[in-house]
Design a protein around this motif. Structure first.
Motif, mmCIF file in Angstrom:
data_model
loop_
_atom_site.group_PDB
_atom_site.id
_atom_site.type_symbol
_atom_site.label_atom_id
_atom_site.label_comp_id
_atom_site.label_asym_id
_atom_site.label_seq_id
_atom_site.Cartn_x
_atom_site.Cartn_y
_atom_site.Cartn_z
ATOM 1 N N ALA A 263 -6.769 3.053 -11.631
ATOM 2 C CA ALA A 263 -6.667 1.840 -11.309
ATOM 3 C C ALA A 263 -5.634 1.679 -10.203
ATOM 4 C CB ALA A 263 -5.725 1.310 -12.605
ATOM 5 N N GLN A 264 -4.777 2.551 -9.775
ATOM 6 C CA GLN A 264 -3.990 2.338 -8.681
ATOM 7 C C GLN A 264 -4.720 2.459 -7.207
ATOM 8 O OE1 GLN A 264 -1.063 5.572 -9.692
ATOM 9 N NE2 GLN A 264 0.441 4.096 -10.158
ATOM 10 N N VAL A 265 -5.664 3.307 -7.233
ATOM 11 C CA VAL A 265 -6.626 3.613 -6.265
ATOM 12 C C VAL A 265 -7.534 2.268 -5.778
ATOM 13 C CG1 VAL A 265 -8.395 4.668 -5.210
ATOM 14 C CG2 VAL A 265 -6.559 5.978 -6.147
ATOM 15 N N ARG A 266 -7.929 1.526 -7.011
ATOM 16 C CA ARG A 266 -8.638 0.361 -6.976
ATOM 17 C C ARG A 266 -7.615 -0.806 -6.355
ATOM 18 N NH1 ARG A 266 -11.853 0.743 -12.591
ATOM 19 N NH2 ARG A 266 -13.418 2.102 -12.251
ATOM 20 N N GLU A 267 -6.434 -1.075 -6.803
ATOM 21 C CA GLU A 267 -5.522 -1.703 -6.402
ATOM 22 C C GLU A 267 -5.383 -1.577 -4.788
ATOM 23 O OE1 GLU A 267 -2.978 -4.892 -6.321
ATOM 24 O OE2 GLU A 267 -4.439 -4.345 -7.541
ATOM 25 N N ALA A 268 -5.106 -0.418 -4.380
ATOM 26 C CA ALA A 268 -4.967 -0.159 -2.897
ATOM 27 C C ALA A 268 -6.156 -0.465 -2.252
ATOM 28 C CB ALA A 268 -4.568 1.506 -2.843
ATOM 29 N N MET B 286 0.727 -1.138 0.020
ATOM 30 C CA MET B 286 -0.017 0.055 -0.040
ATOM 31 C C MET B 286 0.953 1.126 -0.099
ATOM 32 S SD MET B 286 -3.061 -1.128 2.376
ATOM 33 C CE MET B 286 -4.143 0.193 2.058
ATOM 34 N N GLN B 287 1.979 1.148 0.759
ATOM 35 C CA GLN B 287 2.928 2.508 0.686
ATOM 36 C C GLN B 287 3.549 2.607 -0.827
ATOM 37 O OE1 GLN B 287 5.802 1.478 3.749
ATOM 38 N NE2 GLN B 287 4.733 2.768 5.379
#
Length: 201
Positions: free
Chosen positions: A157-162, A32-33
């Motif tokens: 996409a990055q927010v969804r992955e997080a 997450m970081q």
């Protein structure tokens, strides 16, 4: 098996399960970081630069039209200054470690920008030069908007992955907590039965 050995094995299992959960949580936090670092240091910066590019293109077009009407060299000088700033921002975006989704539109934008720079100020036929320059500016704007949209998709996409990683970590942590609690209760029951059995004897 001795009483002390049973207690030791039981609590060793509980500690091992808790240690495994701690390791997993640490790996999730690292992931997450990493996503947050990519969002803050790369994606948001790229989005900011692409938005600046759009604003500079609007001003470049405005000054280009004013120069053609007035032939005031100040407008041409301001246009050239903005073009230098555009090139600097474009260079900064190009240096960012963007993924293929955003990286390819940036390379296409660089190619269109090189073509735009090849259109020089006319000596006589200003109307033809203006049409060509405005056409190039329109291509630059369209491609810059594609770059901005691709960066927005990358951020989403990055927010969804997080979110996915965080949700998975929450589920695993809950499952491990339940298992650890059950194991602790089972060990406690075994210890109590072992002690009560000996006391009864």
């Amino acid at each position: 098996m001795k009483f002390a050995a049973k207690i030791g094995i039981g609590y060793a299992l509980v500690i091992a399960s808790m240690f495994a959960m701690l390791l997993y949580q640490s790996s999730v936090i690292y992931q997450m970081q990493s996503v947050n670092r990519s969002l803050s240091e790369v994606s948001f910066e790229a989005a900011n630069f692409s938005d600046q590019l759009l604003q500079r293109l609007d001003t470049i077009e405005e000054f280009t039209q004013k120069f053609l009407v007035t032939r005031d060299p100040d407008y041409l000088e301001q246009t050239e200054t903005l073009e230098d700033l555009f090139a600097q921002d474009l260079g900064r975006i190009r240096e960012l470690p963007l993924g293929p989704e955003a990286g390819e539109p940036v390379l296409e934008l660089v190619q269109i920008w090189d073509q735009y720079q090849g259109v020089r100020v006319p000596l006589d036929d200003g109307e033809e030069w203006l049409n060509l320059r405005l056409d190039q500016l329109e291509r630059l704007r369209n491609q810059t908007e594609r770059v901005f949209e691709s960066i927005e998709r990358s951020i989403t996409a990055q927010v969804r992955e997080a979110t996915r990683v965080g949700g998975r970590a929450e589920r695993v942590a809950l499952a491990v907590a339940v298992v650890t609690l059950g194991a602790s209760l089972l060990i406690a029951v075994m210890i109590v039965r072992s002690v009560s059995g000996r006391l009864n004897q």
